[in-house]
Motif scaffolding. Structure first.
Motif: not given
Length: 202
Positions: A108-114
């Motif tokens: 989720k952190a990766v998806a949100t950051t992207l």
């Protein structure tokens, strides 16, 4: 494909509510940016009325374009989750609760950051009272999305695209981590029950 189609329908149906919600939340806030026009609404109905009267009915769908792109956020999240999960399962027989929680949080952190820059632009467009490029007044068009991204980078630098990311991560990462933990537990329980049922049939 079905999930994407449902996501698009959801965006189209709920964007007017999000636009009004954003306007009401930001009402009365003091902005350093002179390009932002202040608003004065008495409530939800008055907000709908003023937006339609002053900006036209299509203004209720401000920010639809980035919202449609953000439908891919869960897809990115699940892609990374499944990738991390496969790597872990090559080293061990099954996921522990901690494994599911941690990789769910990371995914989720990766998806949100992207996707966060698009979420920033989405909020600006939903607020709507922003003096955009006079050559194109269609809020939410690709041209204005790119224009707002460019303006933000010019004004605040590249990190300006990620202002407020910490709060967003705190809001979404824990929720997603718990969701994946529950998902794995329910899946395991379902397969266990199915296995028991199958064994009883023989």
């Amino acid at each position: 494909v079905l999930c994407f189609a449902l996501g698009v329908v959801n965006v189209l149906l709920t964007t007017p509510l999000w636009v009004v919600n954003t306007r009401l939340k930001l009402q009365g806030a003091k902005f350093r940016n002179e390009d932002i026009v202040p608003t004065n609404y008495k409530g939800i109905i008055d907000a709908f009325h003023q937006i339609i009267r002053d900006e036209g009915v299509l203004a209720l769908w401000n920010g639809t374009f980035p919202s449609l792109l953000l439908v891919f956020n869960p897809a990115i999240q699940f892609m990374f989750y499944e990738g991390f999960k496969r790597k872990l399962l090559k080293k061990q027989l099954q996921l522990t609760s901690l494994d599911a929680f941690v990789i769910g949080a990371i995914a989720k952190a990766v998806a949100t950051t992207l996707t966060y820059p698009l979420q920033t632009v989405q909020s600006i467009l939903r607020f709507g009272r922003h003096r955009l490029n006079p050559e194109n007044r269609t809020l939410g068009s690709l041209r204005n999305v790119l224009y707002l991204l460019q303006q933000r980078v010019r004004r605040f630098g590249l990190m300006g695209l990620y202002k407020g990311l910490e709060a967003k991560l705190l809001q979404t990462v824990l929720t997603a981590a718990l969701m994946f933990l529950v998902y794995e537990k329910l899946t395991a329980a379902t397969f266990t029950v199915m296995g028991l049922k199958n064994s009883r049939r023989h």
